[in-house]
Design a protein around this motif. Structure first.
Motif, mmCIF file in Angstrom:
data_model
loop_
_atom_site.group_PDB
_atom_site.id
_atom_site.type_symbol
_atom_site.label_atom_id
_atom_site.label_comp_id
_atom_site.label_asym_id
_atom_site.label_seq_id
_atom_site.Cartn_x
_atom_site.Cartn_y
_atom_site.Cartn_z
ATOM 1 N N LEU A 185 0.817 -1.210 0.000
ATOM 2 C CA LEU A 185 0.000 0.000 0.000
ATOM 3 C C LEU A 185 0.857 1.269 0.000
ATOM 4 O O LEU A 185 0.404 2.321 -0.453
ATOM 5 C CB LEU A 185 -0.935 0.007 1.217
ATOM 6 N N GLU A 186 2.072 1.174 0.492
ATOM 7 C CA GLU A 186 2.966 2.334 0.488
ATOM 8 C C GLU A 186 3.322 2.748 -0.932
ATOM 9 O O GLU A 186 3.498 3.936 -1.222
ATOM 10 C CB GLU A 186 4.235 2.027 1.286
ATOM 11 N N THR A 187 3.439 1.770 -1.822
ATOM 12 C CA THR A 187 3.742 2.065 -3.226
ATOM 13 C C THR A 187 2.478 2.203 -4.046
ATOM 14 O O THR A 187 2.386 3.024 -4.954
ATOM 15 C CB THR A 187 4.628 0.948 -3.825
ATOM 16 N N GLY A 188 1.475 1.399 -3.718
ATOM 17 C CA GLY A 188 0.198 1.462 -4.405
ATOM 18 C C GLY A 188 -0.012 0.309 -5.361
ATOM 19 O O GLY A 188 0.931 -0.196 -5.973
ATOM 20 N N ALA A 189 -1.260 -0.125 -5.468
ATOM 21 C CA ALA A 189 -1.645 -1.200 -6.384
ATOM 22 C C ALA A 189 -2.929 -0.787 -7.093
ATOM 23 O O ALA A 189 -3.604 0.160 -6.687
ATOM 24 C CB ALA A 189 -1.860 -2.503 -5.613
ATOM 25 N N TYR A 190 -3.250 -1.507 -8.148
ATOM 26 C CA TYR A 190 -4.496 -1.242 -8.864
ATOM 27 C C TYR A 190 -5.674 -1.833 -8.091
ATOM 28 O O TYR A 190 -6.697 -1.178 -7.900
ATOM 29 C CB TYR A 190 -4.423 -1.831 -10.270
ATOM 30 N N LEU A 191 -5.501 -3.076 -7.611
ATOM 31 C CA LEU A 191 -6.584 -3.759 -6.902
ATOM 32 C C LEU A 191 -6.006 -4.630 -5.801
ATOM 33 O O LEU A 191 -5.012 -5.322 -6.014
ATOM 34 C CB LEU A 191 -7.405 -4.607 -7.883
ATOM 35 N N ILE A 192 -6.626 -4.608 -4.638
ATOM 36 C CA ILE A 192 -6.288 -5.522 -3.549
ATOM 37 C C ILE A 192 -7.547 -6.243 -3.110
ATOM 38 O O ILE A 192 -8.665 -5.753 -3.320
ATOM 39 C CB ILE A 192 -5.633 -4.806 -2.344
#
Length: 310
Positions: free
Chosen positions: A177-184
């Motif tokens: 989450l610190e870098t970021g994702a499209y979907l979790i």
């Protein structure tokens, strides 16, 4: 190698074994039926799910020892393209046994063997050399890998302009989450931990997911509600889909099947309303089969058709 819109990454795959027995008695030899063998592990299961929906993907996974060779053969038999990264330790095994007398299911899992720094580098380089539209990082981490491993994958995905889908838990998910994702795809308990609370009620799920989205942790948060279904949340939308009532025989691979259904739907440019329904349909269909078999395409289609109006 051909280019693929979808690449799945399984750093800690498993050779899954499943069987039946009659009566669990301590200190007595338990005689089992002939075992069934399946290729398992988060990303591999996602690739299998995509294949059963008529899609294609490249499965990238680690492989070591005789069990790793069997795993590779099983993936090949599924007609799934793959890239196996060799490791020194044997690929782990998992075991599912059903007591035919009670229909109780017993699941045994082992931790993965240690991954060396050189092997970790080889895995990350393999991912960096691909440019998929969707990159799926799914499953637990081996011994020797730090919790920021999937965060490193997220950084690679960002450079490749790939949409990263992550299905893991604990500190590994927090670091992503610190870098970021499209979907979790957390469950309710995991979502609570991500925002630092002990528990969440159903009516609090939407706001909790939006907290993660507002901080740039993900664009889409899909929250698994188990037998209740699932919700899909974006910064400006909320979709709840109830799980269809089916005769459950095994929950093994249901979460992976859900991810596979959603990624396939995304790759087909389906609406988010359809994406979450395909996810729930595939996850529910997986529970209809014993052991580690995942789902049948016809079952997923039938359940999706039922869910279209829900």
């Amino acid at each position: 190698m051909n280019s693929f819109d979808i690449v799945t990454l399984t750093v800690n795959p498993a050779l899954d074994k499943s069987t039946h027995f009659k009566g669990l008695v301590a200190e007595q030899k338990i005689r089992c039926e002939e075992p069934r063998f399946d290729a398992g592990g988060g990303g591999i299961n996602v690739s299998k799910a995509i294949s059963r929906l008529g899609g294609s993907s490249l499965a990238v996974f680690t492989s070591g020892g005789p069990s790793g060779k069997v795993l590779e053969d099983l993936v090949a038999k599924e007609a799934i393209a793959f890239e196996a990264i060799p490791i020194q330790t044997w690929t782990r095994e998992s075991f599912v046994a059903v007591d035919s007398n009670t229909n109780s299911q017993y699941r045994f899992g082992f931790t993965g063997g240690e991954i060396t720094d050189e092997e970790e580098k080889a895995v990350l380089e393999a991912v960096a050399n691909l440019k998929p539209k969707f990159l799926v990082a799914s499953g637990s981490l081996n011994e020797g890998l730090t919790p920021d491993f999937y965060q490193k994958v997220a950084e690679i995905a960002k450079k490749l302009n790939s949409k990263l889908i992550v299905d893991t838990s604990g500190e590994a998910l927090k670091k992503v989450l610190e870098t970021g994702a499209y979907l979790i795809k957390p469950n309710v308990g995991e979502l609570a931990k991500l925002i630092g609370v002990e528990r969440l009620e159903m009516e609090e799920v939407n706001e909790a997911a939006k907290q993660i989205i507002a901080k740039g942790g993900a664009e889409i948060v899909v929250v698994s509600l188990g037998p209740q279904g699932a919700v899909l949340v974006t910064k400006d939308s909320y979709e709840f889909v109830p799980a269809p009532n089916v005769a459950k025989r095994s929950t093994v691979g249901a979460g992976d099947s859900m991810v596979g259904g959603m990624v396939w739907a995304l790759s087909q440019n389906k609406s988010l309303k359809e994406v979450i329904r395909w996810g729930v349909a595939c996850g529910s269909a997986a529970t209809m089969n014993e052991g580690t078999q995942l789902f049948k395409g016809a079952d997923a289609q039938r359940l999706f058709d039922w869910l279209k109006d829900k």
